[in-house]
Design a protein around this motif. Structure first.
Motif, PDB file in Angstrom:
ATOM      1  N   UNK A  29      89.731 107.029 -72.344  1.00 17.08           N
ATOM      2  CA  UNK A  29      90.465 106.861 -73.597  1.00 17.08           C
ATOM      3  C   UNK A  29      91.975 106.798 -73.386  1.00 17.08           C
ATOM      4  N   UNK A  30      92.455 107.037 -72.186  1.00 14.86           N
ATOM      5  CA  UNK A  30      93.895 107.031 -71.923  1.00 14.86           C
ATOM      6  C   UNK A  30      94.390 105.591 -71.817  1.00 14.86           C
ATOM      7  N   UNK A  31      95.165 105.157 -72.800  1.00 12.03           N
ATOM      8  CA  UNK A  31      95.693 103.790 -72.791  1.00 12.03           C
ATOM      9  C   UNK A  31      96.605 103.544 -71.593  1.00 12.03           C
ATOM     10  N   UNK A  32      97.138 104.609 -70.999  1.00 18.18           N
ATOM     11  CA  UNK A  32      98.037 104.499 -69.845  1.00 18.18           C
ATOM     12  C   UNK A  32      97.334 104.815 -68.521  1.00 18.18           C
ATOM     13  N   UNK A  33      96.014 104.817 -68.520  1.00 22.26           N
ATOM     14  CA  UNK A  33      95.266 105.237 -67.326  1.00 22.26           C
ATOM     15  C   UNK A  33      95.678 104.480 -66.072  1.00 22.26           C
ATOM     16  N   UNK A  34      95.735 103.149 -66.150  1.00 22.39           N
ATOM     17  CA  UNK A  34      96.081 102.356 -64.964  1.00 22.39           C
ATOM     18  C   UNK A  34      97.525 102.589 -64.538  1.00 22.39           C
ATOM     19  N   UNK A  35      98.442 102.601 -65.498  1.00 27.31           N
ATOM     20  CA  UNK A  35      99.855 102.804 -65.168  1.00 27.31           C
ATOM     21  C   UNK A  35     100.068 104.191 -64.565  1.00 27.31           C
ATOM     22  N   UNK A  36      99.480 105.211 -65.173  1.00 20.27           N
ATOM     23  CA  UNK A  36      99.641 106.572 -64.656  1.00 20.27           C
ATOM     24  C   UNK A  36      99.074 106.688 -63.242  1.00 20.27           C
ATOM     25  N   UNK A  37      97.912 106.089 -63.026  1.00 20.10           N
ATOM     26  CA  UNK A  37      97.272 106.151 -61.708  1.00 20.10           C
ATOM     27  C   UNK A  37      98.064 105.361 -60.672  1.00 20.10           C
ATOM     28  N   UNK A  38      98.631 104.223 -61.087  1.00 15.32           N
ATOM     29  CA  UNK A  38      99.451 103.429 -60.173  1.00 15.32           C
ATOM     30  C   UNK A  38     100.705 104.199 -59.756  1.00 15.32           C
ATOM     31  N   UNK A  39     101.301 104.907 -60.693  1.00 18.25           N
ATOM     32  CA  UNK A  39     102.473 105.728 -60.349  1.00 18.25           C
ATOM     33  C   UNK A  39     102.080 106.816 -59.342  1.00 18.25           C
ATOM     34  N   UNK A  40     100.931 107.439 -59.566  1.00 18.38           N
ATOM     35  CA  UNK A  40     100.476 108.505 -58.663  1.00 18.38           C
ATOM     36  C   UNK A  40     100.196 107.966 -57.263  1.00 18.38           C
ATOM     37  N   UNK A  41      99.530 106.813 -57.184  1.00 14.92           N
ATOM     38  CA  UNK A  41      99.177 106.264 -55.875  1.00 14.92           C
ATOM     39  C   UNK A  41     100.428 105.809 -55.116  1.00 14.92           C
TER      40      UNK A  41
END
Length: 193
Positions: free
Chosen positions: A109-121
């Motif tokens: 449900x996190x609309x920012x899931x990909x962006x947040x994960x990309x920042x983490x990686x």
């Protein structure tokens, strides 16, 4: 290492030494991921950290099995047919067999899931570079996670029902880190003054 040099010298590595990564270094990588920005500071990334060799090999086998049962078509990205062919011959190692493999999942449900994960990686890749470790961003699990067998397996290693796989990261020691800073001018830049 100074930040800009770390960014400029980071490369993707696809051949890793089978040398165990120290727990302290793994913890630094995870801390770097934890300190990545996230939309509304939700901090909903889930890092599934795989150091167990048997689990790493089983994951490779599951990915091969799923790919080997796919039909080769002209659809999808151009390398898919080659990957399927290699998987059918049990010769495809999607993550380059690293001693450390990290799957980054996030809330569906996190609309920012990909962006947040990309920042983490990215934080993790830069931390790896700083610690003289090679790394490579891996997409295959994100593309295969909807396959029932793959999804069932991912759940056995920690993926939650309310999560999706956004990306994953191979990390390990390499024979030699590249320290050459190449000229980069491929991205378009538009200044508005």
């Amino acid at each position: 290492m100074e930040t800009l040099k770390c960014i400029k010298t980071r490369r993707s590595y696809r051949k890793f030494l089978q040398k165990t990564i120290e727990e302290e270094k793994i913890n630094i990588l995870l801390s770097a991921g934890n300190y990545a920005p996230s939309g509304k500071n939700c901090q909903s990334c889930h890092f599934i950290v795989i150091v167990n060799e048997d689990v790493r090999k089983e994951l490779i086998a599951k990915v091969n099995e799923v790919l080997a049962n796919m039909n080769q078509t002209d659809e999808g990205y151009e390398q898919l047919a080659n990957i399927i062919s290699l998987a059918k011959d049990d010769k495809y190692v999607f993550n380059y067999d690293p001693p450390l493999f990290i799957i980054i999942a996030n809330k569906k449900q996190n609309a920012n899931a990909m962006a947040d994960s990309a920042c983490a990686i990215e934080n993790m890749m830069l931390a790896a570079q700083d610690m003289q470790l090679g790394s490579c961003y891996i997409n295959q699990l994100r593309h295969l996670q909807d396959h029932p067998m793959m999804l069932a397996y991912l759940k056995t290693i920690g993926l939650q029902d309310d999560e999706i796989v956004c990306c994953s990261l191979s990390v390990g020691y390499v024979e030699k880190l590249n320290d050459i800073i190449p000229k980069r001018d491929g991205n378009r830049i538009t200044y508005i003054k």
